[in-house]
Motif scaffolding. Structure first.
Motif, PDB file in Angstrom:
ATOM      1  N   ILE A 108     -81.802 105.227  93.684  1.00 18.73           N
ATOM      2  CA  ILE A 108     -81.482 106.535  93.311  1.00 18.73           C
ATOM      3  C   ILE A 108     -80.591 106.348  92.071  1.00 18.73           C
ATOM      4  CG2 ILE A 108     -79.913 108.541  93.842  1.00 18.73           C
ATOM      5  CD1 ILE A 108     -79.846 107.360  96.895  1.00 18.73           C
ATOM      6  N   VAL A 109     -80.990 107.374  90.931  1.00 21.01           N
ATOM      7  CA  VAL A 109     -80.144 107.680  89.963  1.00 21.01           C
ATOM      8  C   VAL A 109     -79.033 108.691  90.149  1.00 21.01           C
ATOM      9  CG1 VAL A 109     -79.887 108.419  87.422  1.00 21.01           C
ATOM     10  CG2 VAL A 109     -82.010 107.090  88.291  1.00 21.01           C
ATOM     11  N   GLY A 110     -77.916 108.222  89.918  1.00 20.80           N
ATOM     12  CA  GLY A 110     -76.783 109.179  90.388  1.00 20.80           C
ATOM     13  C   GLY A 110     -75.480 108.557  90.320  1.00 20.80           C
ATOM     14  N   ASP A 111     -74.228 109.531  90.481  1.00 18.25           N
ATOM     15  CA  ASP A 111     -72.864 109.298  90.284  1.00 18.25           C
ATOM     16  C   ASP A 111     -72.577 108.976  91.894  1.00 18.25           C
ATOM     17  OD1 ASP A 111     -70.300 109.043  90.114  1.00 18.25           O
ATOM     18  OD2 ASP A 111     -69.862 111.118  89.177  1.00 18.25           O
ATOM     19  N   VAL A 112     -71.861 107.861  92.014  1.00 18.80           N
ATOM     20  CA  VAL A 112     -71.609 107.416  93.440  1.00 18.80           C
ATOM     21  C   VAL A 112     -70.605 108.167  93.948  1.00 18.80           C
ATOM     22  CG1 VAL A 112     -69.753 105.781  92.478  1.00 18.80           C
ATOM     23  CG2 VAL A 112     -70.625 105.343  94.788  1.00 18.80           C
ATOM     24  N   LEU A 113     -70.038 109.055  93.137  1.00 17.26           N
ATOM     25  CA  LEU A 113     -68.734 110.257  93.562  1.00 17.26           C
ATOM     26  C   LEU A 113     -69.509 111.382  94.001  1.00 17.26           C
ATOM     27  CD1 LEU A 113     -66.163 109.039  90.811  1.00 17.26           C
ATOM     28  CD2 LEU A 113     -66.061 108.539  93.293  1.00 17.26           C
ATOM     29  N   ARG A 114     -70.647 111.780  93.503  1.00 20.08           N
ATOM     30  CA  ARG A 114     -71.148 112.849  93.880  1.00 20.08           C
ATOM     31  C   ARG A 114     -72.618 112.691  94.452  1.00 20.08           C
ATOM     32  NH1 ARG A 114     -68.285 112.588  89.685  1.00 20.08           N
ATOM     33  NH2 ARG A 114     -66.763 114.287  89.607  1.00 20.08           N
ATOM     34  N   TYR A 144     -63.584 107.701  96.150  1.00 27.04           N
ATOM     35  CA  TYR A 144     -64.758 106.742  96.473  1.00 27.04           C
ATOM     36  C   TYR A 144     -64.535 106.009  97.880  1.00 27.04           C
ATOM     37  CZ  TYR A 144     -66.926 102.251  95.572  1.00 27.04           C
ATOM     38  OH  TYR A 144     -67.952 100.973  95.663  1.00 27.04           O
ATOM     39  N   VAL A 145     -63.308 105.588  98.167  1.00 28.60           N
ATOM     40  CA  VAL A 145     -63.399 105.012  99.290  1.00 28.60           C
ATOM     41  C   VAL A 145     -63.492 105.741 100.490  1.00 28.60           C
ATOM     42  CG1 VAL A 145     -61.330 103.586 100.889  1.00 28.60           C
ATOM     43  CG2 VAL A 145     -61.623 103.209  98.409  1.00 28.60           C
ATOM     44  N   LEU A 146     -63.164 106.966 100.357  1.00 29.13           N
ATOM     45  CA  LEU A 146     -63.166 107.980 101.484  1.00 29.13           C
ATOM     46  C   LEU A 146     -64.824 108.090 101.582  1.00 29.13           C
ATOM     47  CD1 LEU A 146     -62.446 110.102 103.693  1.00 29.13           C
ATOM     48  CD2 LEU A 146     -62.288 111.694 101.825  1.00 29.13           C
ATOM     49  N   GLY A 147     -65.404 108.354 100.596  1.00 30.27           N
ATOM     50  CA  GLY A 147     -67.004 108.604 100.593  1.00 30.27           C
ATOM     51  C   GLY A 147     -67.774 107.239 101.248  1.00 30.27           C
ATOM     52  N   MET A 148     -67.194 106.228 100.814  1.00 28.77           N
ATOM     53  CA  MET A 148     -67.905 104.980 101.462  1.00 28.77           C
ATOM     54  C   MET A 148     -67.495 104.736 102.674  1.00 28.77           C
ATOM     55  SD  MET A 148     -69.718 103.689  98.812  1.00 28.77           S
ATOM     56  CE  MET A 148     -69.946 105.582  98.328  1.00 28.77           C
ATOM     57  N   SER A 149     -66.401 105.050 103.279  1.00 26.43           N
ATOM     58  CA  SER A 149     -65.948 104.690 104.390  1.00 26.43           C
ATOM     59  C   SER A 149     -67.048 105.816 105.583  1.00 26.43           C
ATOM     60  CB  SER A 149     -64.430 104.912 105.025  1.00 26.43           C
ATOM     61  OG  SER A 149     -64.282 106.247 104.650  1.00 26.43           O
ATOM     62  N   GLY A 150     -67.009 107.130 104.950  1.00 22.44           N
ATOM     63  CA  GLY A 150     -68.027 108.024 105.739  1.00 22.44           C
ATOM     64  C   GLY A 150     -69.292 107.841 105.757  1.00 22.44           C
ATOM     65  N   ILE A 151     -69.887 106.953 105.167  1.00 19.34           N
ATOM     66  CA  ILE A 151     -71.398 106.708 105.409  1.00 19.34           C
ATOM     67  C   ILE A 151     -71.677 105.300 106.178  1.00 19.34           C
ATOM     68  CG2 ILE A 151     -71.915 108.216 103.547  1.00 19.34           C
ATOM     69  CD1 ILE A 151     -72.730 105.472 101.754  1.00 19.34           C
ATOM     70  N   THR A 176     -56.202 103.199 104.359  1.00 16.18           N
ATOM     71  CA  THR A 176     -56.340 104.465 105.298  1.00 16.18           C
ATOM     72  C   THR A 176     -57.470 104.530 106.066  1.00 16.18           C
ATOM     73  OG1 THR A 176     -55.137 105.577 103.503  1.00 16.18           O
ATOM     74  CG2 THR A 176     -56.043 106.901 104.926  1.00 16.18           C
ATOM     75  N   HIS A 177     -58.719 104.106 105.244  1.00 18.38           N
ATOM     76  CA  HIS A 177     -59.834 104.163 105.766  1.00 18.38           C
ATOM     77  C   HIS A 177     -60.531 102.911 106.781  1.00 18.38           C
ATOM     78  CE1 HIS A 177     -59.927 108.220 104.608  1.00 18.38           C
ATOM     79  NE2 HIS A 177     -59.483 107.693 103.551  1.00 18.38           N
ATOM     80  N   PHE A 178     -60.060 101.699 106.400  1.00 13.41           N
ATOM     81  CA  PHE A 178     -60.167 100.456 106.719  1.00 13.41           C
ATOM     82  C   PHE A 178     -59.429  99.484 107.406  1.00 13.41           C
ATOM     83  CE2 PHE A 178     -63.316 101.862 103.492  1.00 13.41           C
ATOM     84  CZ  PHE A 178     -64.570 101.561 103.834  1.00 13.41           C
ATOM     85  N   ARG A 179     -59.725  98.652 108.119  1.00  9.48           N
ATOM     86  CA  ARG A 179     -58.960  97.862 108.923  1.00  9.48           C
ATOM     87  C   ARG A 179     -59.235  96.241 108.811  1.00  9.48           C
ATOM     88  NH1 ARG A 179     -61.351  96.624 113.680  1.00  9.48           N
ATOM     89  NH2 ARG A 179     -63.095  98.103 114.143  1.00  9.48           N
TER      90      ARG A 179
END
Ligand SMILES: C[S@@+](CC[C@H](N)C(=O)[O-])C[C@H]1O[C@@H](n2cnc3c(N)ncnc32)[C@H](O)[C@@H]1O
Length: 241
Positions: free
Chosen positions: A134-140, A168-175, A212-215
């Motif tokens: 994919i060509v794109g912005d990791v944040l969007r 970024y961290v929130l987005g990555m944890s969510g997938i 916050t999103h990882f242990r």
């Protein structure tokens, strides 16, 4: 030098857009400024896209080690990483993505540089590998479903401005699937700590950002693979909360 336009609002010197909350204007600095040979204010995605396109098309890629990172190879060889679905933001030339795909992982890789993705696409086609690119912005433009067993990244967090790291961290944890893991190779501290890209991280900064999103956050020192006499890198492994 002034970056104000007729309407007195600063605009991105690359796309002419305004500063908005989730996409603020930042000063071109460090490696990005050197690559673009420009001064001024710009959105991070505009500068990252253009600077990396220049770097890849000129073949001026200072971080490239022409092989998968030894720390990743070790995780796969010791079966600490078992084949599954991996999302890799910022693969660049894709040594890690190609290695994972060759070892039974199903890889989705997204890079803001179309030059990088085009080079990687040719490479995976030549090797007969199946990698989603994919060509794109990791944040969007990242996937949004909880579908990955791993996020793997090398040297991408260090390119994101401080104001965008939590997003970024929130987005990555969510997938990640519920037991999914983030695995990152991240630039450690140097003296002095650079205030522009590439940024550097202390162990505390990494823990605070991820906790916050990882242990179970494990941080170990690894070689960068390049100019390792000058910079320290961390291998970070963390489970999704
Ligand atoms: C320092 S390079 C690392 C490349 C590769 N992971 C490696 O270690 O060889 C950073 C990569 O992230 C990409 N990148 C930077 N900002 C990005 C963003 N916002 N979204 C997606 N990719 C981005 C760049 O185009 C580049 O390929």
């Amino acid at each position: 030098m002034s970056f104000l336009t007729a309407d007195k609002e600063p605009r991105c010197i690359l796309c002419n857009g305004l500063s908005i909350n989730d996409n603020p204007l930042l000063e071109l600095r460090g490696w990005i400024r050197a690559m673009l040979e420009r001064d001024g204010l710009a959105h991070h995605p505009c500068m990252a896209r253009m600077a990396n396109d220049v770097a890849f098309s000129k073949g001026d890629i200072p971080w490239d080690i022409s092989q998968p990172h030894p720390a990743l190879v070790n995780l796969v060889e010791t079966k600490r990483m078992a084949p599954g679905r991996v999302f890799e933001p910022g693969p660049g030339l894709g040594h890690d993505a190609v290695y994972l795909a060759s070892n039974g992982f199903r890889v989705t890789a997204l890079d803001i540089s179309k030059e990088a993705v085009s080079m990687l696409r040719k490479r995976v086609e030549k090797l007969g590998l199946d990698v989603d690119l994919i060509v794109g912005d990791v944040l969007r433009d990242s996937p949004t479903e909880e579908e990955f067993d791993y996020i793997f990244e090398r040297s991408v967090l260090q390119t994101l401005p401080p104001s965008q790291r939590a997003h970024y961290v929130l987005g990555m944890s969510g997938i990640l699937k519920p037991k999914g893991e983030y695995i990152g190779i991240i630039r450690g501290p140097r003296t002095p700590m650079p205030e522009s890209q590439p940024y550097a991280f202390t162990r505390n900064m990494i823990e605070q950002l991820l906790s916050t999103h990882f242990r179970n956050i494990e941080i170990t020192r690894v070689a960068s693979g390049f100019n390792s006499g000058q910079s320290e890198y961390f291998l970070v492994i963390a489970c999704r909360r």
